[in-house]
Write a protein that holds these residues in place. Structure first.
Motif, mmCIF file in Angstrom:
data_model
loop_
_atom_site.group_PDB
_atom_site.id
_atom_site.type_symbol
_atom_site.label_atom_id
_atom_site.label_comp_id
_atom_site.label_asym_id
_atom_site.label_seq_id
_atom_site.Cartn_x
_atom_site.Cartn_y
_atom_site.Cartn_z
ATOM 1 N N SER A 115 52.472 37.847 44.886
ATOM 2 C CA SER A 115 51.772 39.087 44.657
ATOM 3 C C SER A 115 52.469 40.050 43.636
ATOM 4 O O SER A 115 53.798 40.316 43.706
ATOM 5 C CB SER A 115 51.573 39.917 45.918
ATOM 6 N N LEU A 116 51.694 40.493 42.379
ATOM 7 C CA LEU A 116 52.504 41.198 41.379
ATOM 8 C C LEU A 116 51.616 42.660 41.455
ATOM 9 O O LEU A 116 50.549 42.359 41.066
ATOM 10 C CB LEU A 116 52.294 40.581 40.146
ATOM 11 N N ASP A 117 51.977 43.451 41.931
ATOM 12 C CA ASP A 117 51.402 44.762 42.063
ATOM 13 C C ASP A 117 52.030 45.897 41.299
ATOM 14 O O ASP A 117 53.144 46.443 41.723
ATOM 15 C CB ASP A 117 51.327 45.363 43.583
ATOM 16 N N ARG A 138 48.517 35.088 44.148
ATOM 17 C CA ARG A 138 47.308 35.248 44.429
ATOM 18 C C ARG A 138 46.377 36.723 44.271
ATOM 19 O O ARG A 138 45.543 36.838 44.249
ATOM 20 C CB ARG A 138 47.194 34.990 45.977
ATOM 21 N N PHE A 139 47.751 37.700 44.059
ATOM 22 C CA PHE A 139 47.153 39.002 43.660
ATOM 23 C C PHE A 139 47.848 39.521 42.483
ATOM 24 O O PHE A 139 49.129 39.470 42.401
ATOM 25 C CB PHE A 139 47.688 39.773 44.992
ATOM 26 N N LEU A 140 47.056 39.947 41.414
ATOM 27 C CA LEU A 140 47.616 40.447 40.427
ATOM 28 C C LEU A 140 47.137 41.629 40.088
ATOM 29 O O LEU A 140 45.742 41.762 39.311
ATOM 30 C CB LEU A 140 47.334 39.541 39.249
ATOM 31 N N LYS A 154 45.369 31.966 28.922
ATOM 32 C CA LYS A 154 46.063 30.815 29.726
ATOM 33 C C LYS A 154 46.072 31.323 31.506
ATOM 34 O O LYS A 154 46.402 30.630 32.147
ATOM 35 C CB LYS A 154 47.404 30.981 29.347
ATOM 36 N N LEU A 155 45.829 32.811 31.563
ATOM 37 C CA LEU A 155 45.801 33.086 32.921
ATOM 38 C C LEU A 155 44.774 32.491 33.679
ATOM 39 O O LEU A 155 44.808 32.692 35.088
ATOM 40 C CB LEU A 155 45.696 34.492 32.860
ATOM 41 N N ILE A 163 42.683 38.100 43.684
ATOM 42 C CA ILE A 163 42.231 39.289 43.321
ATOM 43 C C ILE A 163 43.024 39.626 42.045
ATOM 44 O O ILE A 163 44.124 39.087 41.710
ATOM 45 C CB ILE A 163 42.752 40.277 44.304
ATOM 46 N N LEU A 164 41.973 39.910 40.932
ATOM 47 C CA LEU A 164 42.522 40.157 39.722
ATOM 48 C C LEU A 164 42.245 41.587 39.212
ATOM 49 O O LEU A 164 40.917 42.004 39.400
ATOM 50 C CB LEU A 164 42.281 39.365 38.768
#
Ligand SMILES: *[C@@H]1O[C@H](CO)[C@@H](O)[C@H](O)[C@H]1NC(C)=O
Ligand SMILES: *[C@@H]1O[C@H](CO)[C@@H](O)[C@H](O)[C@H]1NC(C)=O
Ligand SMILES: *[C@@H]1O[C@H](CO)[C@@H](O)[C@H](O)[C@H]1NC(C)=O
Length: 212
Positions: A115-117, A138-140, A154-155, A163-164
């Motif tokens: 997760s990158l929030d 999984r979470f960006l 590339k993403l 979740i994006l």
């Protein structure tokens, strides 16, 4: 000979603690860089053997950092590239602060990240293509910043992405729609006035033209 070995052993013992706290040093680099009016980082003591007793930091059984929970902490200032050294980091939670400046490309080294929030900050610059290396992500959530430039195509290879959210930024170019991006709706991208797309119906628009 014995003396030589002993000297090296002593040198190793002297140097070893600092080596062991590479992750503490990486986190302390963040503490040095940000302004922390509520003193939420007060417990971050770099002289400890590891950062596992620091508030807002979680470690695994091998004392490696797995979580950084600093959402809504009134932090301002810049993110540091050093964060990319936290090899076992799974959750990087820095949402709802007043962070400025770019997202360091080094965050693409966080191989364990789930997760990158970074939403609700004041981050500028573009989304680093290196984030496409985060195969466990999984979470960006990068929404509500001031990010510019194109969404790196590339993403779309992030197969685990659930979740994006890059809404409420100033992104431009076309919205990739292949790979993991095929499941995201326009909500993920809304309020980026210069963003076009998605590249529907086989009508692929290439990355040409002005877009910064
Ligand atoms: C972002 O920066 C602007 C201008 O410096 C400021 O007015 C605004 O409050 C900041 N937003 C956040 C979420 O910190
Ligand atoms: C990560 O991504 C960048 C940019 O997409 C790429 O150059 C690099 O080789 C990738 N791999 C690693 C291990 O950083
Ligand atoms: C659109 O996004 C910008 C940048 O985050 C923000 O300042 C603005 O309030 C947003 N507009 C709406 C209608 O949400």
């Amino acid at each position: 000979m014995a003396i030589w070995v002993l000297c090296h052993l002593l040198l190793f013992l002297v140097l070893e603690p600092t080596n062991a706290n590479l992750e503490g040093d990486a986190l302390f680099a963040l503490r040095r860089e940000v302004h922390d009016p509520n003193n939420v980082l007060q417990s971050w003591d770099p002289t400890l053997v590891d950062p596992c007793t620091w508030f807002h930091v979680t470690c695994d059984s091998q004392n490696r950092v797995t979580r950084l929970d600093l959402g809504n902490a009134k932090l301002s200032g810049k993110l540091v590239p050093d964060l990319g050294k936290l090899e076992r980091l799974q959750y990087l939670e820095l949402y709802m602060n007043n962070l400025v400046g770019p997202i360091p490309a080094e965050l693409g080294n966080l191989k364990s990240l789930i997760s990158l929030d970074l939403y609700h900050n004041n981050l500028t610059g573009s989304i680093p293509p290196s984030l496409s290396n985060l195969s466990n992500l999984r979470f960006l959530r990068l929404n509500r910043n001031r990010l510019t430039g194109r969404i790196p195509r590339k993403l779309t290879k992030l197969g685990n992405l659930k979740i994006l959210d890059v809404s409420n930024n100033d992104l431009c170019g076309t919205i990739p729609s292949t790979g993991s991006f095929s499941k995201f709706t326009e909500d993920s991208f809304k309020n980026n006035s210069r963003l076009e797309g998605p590249e529907l119906m086989g009508f692929v628009r290439y990355d040409v033209g002005d877009c910064n």
